[in-house]
Design a protein around this motif. Structure first.
Motif, PDB file in Angstrom:
ATOM      1  N   ILE A   1       0.834  -1.204   0.000  1.00  0.00           N
ATOM      2  CA  ILE A   1       0.000   0.000   0.000  1.00  0.00           C
ATOM      3  C   ILE A   1       0.867   1.252   0.000  1.00  0.00           C
ATOM      4  CG2 ILE A   1      -1.628   1.364   1.383  1.00  0.00           C
ATOM      5  CD1 ILE A   1      -2.870  -1.337   2.256  1.00  0.00           C
ATOM      6  N   GLU A   2       1.897   1.267   0.839  1.00  0.00           N
ATOM      7  CA  GLU A   2       2.776   2.436   0.901  1.00  0.00           C
ATOM      8  C   GLU A   2       3.549   2.612  -0.402  1.00  0.00           C
ATOM      9  OE1 GLU A   2       4.915   5.792   2.352  1.00  0.00           O
ATOM     10  OE2 GLU A   2       2.945   4.877   2.728  1.00  0.00           O
ATOM     11  N   ALA A   3       3.994   1.507  -0.999  1.00  0.00           N
ATOM     12  CA  ALA A   3       4.716   1.604  -2.265  1.00  0.00           C
ATOM     13  C   ALA A   3       3.820   2.165  -3.361  1.00  0.00           C
ATOM     14  CB  ALA A   3       5.249   0.232  -2.663  1.00  0.00           C
ATOM     15  N   VAL A   4       2.560   1.733  -3.403  1.00  0.00           N
ATOM     16  CA  VAL A   4       1.623   2.269  -4.399  1.00  0.00           C
ATOM     17  C   VAL A   4       1.369   3.752  -4.141  1.00  0.00           C
ATOM     18  CG1 VAL A   4      -0.731   2.129  -5.288  1.00  0.00           C
ATOM     19  CG2 VAL A   4       0.547   0.031  -4.809  1.00  0.00           C
ATOM     20  N   ARG A   5       1.237   4.107  -2.879  1.00  0.00           N
ATOM     21  CA  ARG A   5       1.011   5.521  -2.541  1.00  0.00           C
ATOM     22  C   ARG A   5       2.188   6.381  -3.001  1.00  0.00           C
ATOM     23  NH1 ARG A   5       2.033   9.373   1.045  1.00  0.00           N
ATOM     24  NH2 ARG A   5       3.633   8.113   2.077  1.00  0.00           N
ATOM     25  N   LEU A   6       3.393   5.892  -2.826  1.00  0.00           N
ATOM     26  CA  LEU A   6       4.571   6.624  -3.274  1.00  0.00           C
ATOM     27  C   LEU A   6       4.628   6.687  -4.805  1.00  0.00           C
ATOM     28  CD1 LEU A   6       7.224   5.169  -0.794  1.00  0.00           C
ATOM     29  CD2 LEU A   6       6.266   7.486  -0.766  1.00  0.00           C
ATOM     30  N   LEU A   7       4.283   5.583  -5.450  1.00  0.00           N
ATOM     31  CA  LEU A   7       4.303   5.566  -6.912  1.00  0.00           C
ATOM     32  C   LEU A   7       3.313   6.567  -7.492  1.00  0.00           C
ATOM     33  CD1 LEU A   7       5.467   4.042  -9.420  1.00  0.00           C
ATOM     34  CD2 LEU A   7       3.474   2.543  -9.268  1.00  0.00           C
ATOM     35  N   ALA A   8       2.199   6.769  -6.803  1.00  0.00           N
ATOM     36  CA  ALA A   8       1.168   7.686  -7.283  1.00  0.00           C
ATOM     37  C   ALA A   8       1.646   9.134  -7.326  1.00  0.00           C
ATOM     38  CB  ALA A   8      -0.076   7.576  -6.408  1.00  0.00           C
ATOM     39  N   ARG A   9       2.750   9.420  -6.679  1.00  0.00           N
ATOM     40  CA  ARG A   9       3.299  10.780  -6.734  1.00  0.00           C
ATOM     41  C   ARG A   9       3.897  11.099  -8.098  1.00  0.00           C
ATOM     42  NH1 ARG A   9       6.737  11.134  -1.021  1.00  0.00           N
ATOM     43  NH2 ARG A   9       4.936  11.063   0.416  1.00  0.00           N
ATOM     44  N   THR A  10       4.327  10.071  -8.818  1.00  0.00           N
ATOM     45  CA  THR A  10       5.021  10.294 -10.089  1.00  0.00           C
ATOM     46  C   THR A  10       4.346   9.611 -11.281  1.00  0.00           C
ATOM     47  OG1 THR A  10       6.462   8.393  -9.636  1.00  0.00           O
ATOM     48  CG2 THR A  10       7.251  10.565  -8.934  1.00  0.00           C
ATOM     49  N   HIS A  11       3.378   8.749 -11.017  1.00  0.00           N
ATOM     50  CA  HIS A  11       2.712   8.012 -12.098  1.00  0.00           C
ATOM     51  C   HIS A  11       1.197   8.085 -11.900  1.00  0.00           C
ATOM     52  CE1 HIS A  11       6.791   6.468 -12.482  1.00  0.00           C
ATOM     53  NE2 HIS A  11       6.454   5.996 -13.670  1.00  0.00           N
TER      54      HIS A  11
ATOM     55  N   PRO B   1     -12.042   4.470  -6.040  1.00  0.00           N
ATOM     56  CA  PRO B   1     -12.846   3.290  -6.385  1.00  0.00           C
ATOM     57  C   PRO B   1     -13.579   3.530  -7.707  1.00  0.00           C
ATOM     58  CG  PRO B   1     -13.152   3.904  -4.094  1.00  0.00           C
ATOM     59  CD  PRO B   1     -12.400   5.028  -4.734  1.00  0.00           C
ATOM     60  N   PRO B   2     -13.907   2.480  -8.469  1.00  0.00           N
ATOM     61  CA  PRO B   2     -13.738   1.081  -8.062  1.00  0.00           C
ATOM     62  C   PRO B   2     -12.376   0.486  -8.386  1.00  0.00           C
ATOM     63  CG  PRO B   2     -14.894   1.162 -10.137  1.00  0.00           C
ATOM     64  CD  PRO B   2     -14.696   2.595  -9.727  1.00  0.00           C
ATOM     65  N   HIS B   3     -11.550   1.184  -9.208  1.00  0.00           N
ATOM     66  CA  HIS B   3     -10.295   0.585  -9.666  1.00  0.00           C
ATOM     67  C   HIS B   3      -9.128   0.808  -8.710  1.00  0.00           C
ATOM     68  CE1 HIS B   3     -12.680   1.013 -13.375  1.00  0.00           C
ATOM     69  NE2 HIS B   3     -12.073  -0.095 -13.737  1.00  0.00           N
ATOM     70  N   GLY B   4      -9.227   1.819  -7.884  1.00  0.00           N
ATOM     71  CA  GLY B   4      -8.111   2.139  -7.012  1.00  0.00           C
ATOM     72  C   GLY B   4      -8.555   2.399  -5.588  1.00  0.00           C
ATOM     73  N   GLY B   5      -7.629   2.887  -4.798  1.00  0.00           N
ATOM     74  CA  GLY B   5      -7.930   3.148  -3.397  1.00  0.00           C
ATOM     75  C   GLY B   5      -7.419   2.038  -2.502  1.00  0.00           C
ATOM     76  N   ARG B   6      -7.402   2.318  -1.219  1.00  0.00           N
ATOM     77  CA  ARG B   6      -6.787   1.421  -0.248  1.00  0.00           C
ATOM     78  C   ARG B   6      -7.390   0.012  -0.259  1.00  0.00           C
ATOM     79  NH1 ARG B   6      -3.583   2.523   4.176  1.00  0.00           N
ATOM     80  NH2 ARG B   6      -3.540   0.900   5.785  1.00  0.00           N
ATOM     81  N   ALA B   7      -8.701  -0.082  -0.475  1.00  0.00           N
ATOM     82  CA  ALA B   7      -9.337  -1.400  -0.458  1.00  0.00           C
ATOM     83  C   ALA B   7      -8.788  -2.299  -1.561  1.00  0.00           C
ATOM     84  CB  ALA B   7     -10.850  -1.259  -0.595  1.00  0.00           C
TER      85      ALA B   7
ATOM     86  N   GLY C   1      -3.448  -6.373  -3.032  1.00  0.00           N
ATOM     87  CA  GLY C   1      -2.262  -6.573  -3.857  1.00  0.00           C
ATOM     88  C   GLY C   1      -2.456  -6.151  -5.292  1.00  0.00           C
ATOM     89  N   GLU C   2      -3.299  -5.153  -5.530  1.00  0.00           N
ATOM     90  CA  GLU C   2      -3.581  -4.680  -6.879  1.00  0.00           C
ATOM     91  C   GLU C   2      -3.011  -3.279  -7.105  1.00  0.00           C
ATOM     92  OE1 GLU C   2      -7.945  -6.896  -7.218  1.00  0.00           O
ATOM     93  OE2 GLU C   2      -7.771  -4.746  -7.597  1.00  0.00           O
ATOM     94  N   LEU C   3      -2.745  -3.007  -8.357  1.00  0.00           N
ATOM     95  CA  LEU C   3      -2.357  -1.681  -8.817  1.00  0.00           C
ATOM     96  C   LEU C   3      -2.906  -1.515 -10.224  1.00  0.00           C
ATOM     97  CD1 LEU C   3      -0.631   0.982  -8.940  1.00  0.00           C
ATOM     98  CD2 LEU C   3       1.222  -0.457  -9.829  1.00  0.00           C
ATOM     99  N   THR C   4      -3.723  -0.493 -10.440  1.00  0.00           N
ATOM    100  CA  THR C   4      -4.295  -0.237 -11.757  1.00  0.00           C
ATOM    101  C   THR C   4      -3.910   1.160 -12.227  1.00  0.00           C
ATOM    102  OG1 THR C   4      -6.175  -1.707 -11.352  1.00  0.00           O
ATOM    103  CG2 THR C   4      -6.427  -0.095 -13.105  1.00  0.00           C
TER     104      THR C   4
END
Length: 274
Positions: free
Chosen positions: A234-244, A250-256, A261-264
């Motif tokens: 979750i933290e890695a995805v949150r960091l990635l969202a800063r640059t990508h 929802p429905p494709h993203g967000g903490r849930a 283990g998803e990333l869209t």
């Protein structure tokens, strides 16, 4: 669309399958594709190239019926013996799977009406890249208006998967999904990239830059491992969202979704360089 009697289009796959191999993609479909799945009184879904056993088609049917009780599912295979296995399964469970059927076919999709969704998993891995692009076009052209093609690959037990959605003949999103407990680093998912991308994972291509950045964010998120691998993902995805352009709502993203283990991301984040 009437059933066709011509020779099925496509090649026979290895046929490898196992119970719950496609649970990650099924879980994602039922959470994010409710629009197409609730179109009309009997939305039609095609499971293309289900393999030597009908088990994953039966699982797709069961899961779809929870969100779309009148959905119909057709499992399509080129190999006659595999179709026979599906029919035998239904014969042994009379009346239990209304709306589920199996038939022989390929990319021509021999069904009576255009499907609202086609799932094609582990089908295009053996094709050349140009043929995979052509298959995307061919399958997309056979969808109902507003329909979606979901194409991707996963490992033998379904712990790592990558899939692309296409609407109107154009790729829209790409999703990376992993059993994060067994993941060393996000770029391990590169071996599951769709055929249209797997040879593009080289410097200068967007998908390579994305996976490189995701690995960096994974390393930066290492302290969160104290709270478990999901917290680190979750933290890695949150960091990635800063640059990508990670989909964060929802429905494709967000903490849930990230917790699973998803990333869209939009397809533009990985589209091959011109």
């Amino acid at each position: 669309m009437a059933p066709r009697t011509t020779k099925p289009r496509g090649e026979v796959t290895r046929g490898t399958t196992a119970p719950n191999r496609l649970r990650r993609i099924d879980r994602w479909i039922t959470a994010t594709q409710t629009g197409p799945l609730r179109t009309g009184p009997r939305p039609l879904v095609v499971d293309l190239g289900y393999g030597a056993s009908p088990v994953t088609t039966v699982e797709l049917y069961t899961r779809l019926r929870r969100v779309s009780p009148r959905a119909e599912v057709v499992g399509i295979e080129i190999e006659p013996e595999r179709v026979a296995a599906g029919l035998a399964f239904l014969d042994n469970a009379p009346g239990r799977y209304e709306g589920l059927s199996f038939r022989r076919g390929g990319f021509e999709l021999p069904v009576e009406r255009p499907p609202v969704l086609v799932r094609a998993f582990n089908v295009l891995r053996q094709y050349e890249e140009a043929a995979a692009w052509q298959a995307w076009d061919e399958l997309s052209a056979r969808l109902a208006p507003g329909g979606v093609l979901v194409e991707g690959t996963c490992d033998e037990i379904g712990r790592r998967a990558v899939w692309v959605t296409l609407r109107g003949g154009r790729p829209q999103t790409i999703t990376f999904a992993a059993h994060v407990t067994s993941l060393d680093r996000p770029s391990d998912l590169a071996e599951r990239l769709p055929k249209t991308l797997i040879h593009r994972n080289v410097p200068g291509e967007r998908v390579h830059a994305l996976l490189t950045a995701f690995d960096h964010c994974w390393a930066m998120a290492a302290p969160h491992s104290a709270f478990g691998p999901r917290a680190r993902w979750i933290e890695a995805v949150r960091l990635l969202a800063r640059t990508h352009p990670v989909l964060v709502h929802p429905p494709h993203g967000g903490r849930a979704r990230w917790r699973l283990g998803e990333l869209t991301l939009p397809w533009s984040a990985v589209a091959p360089a011109p």
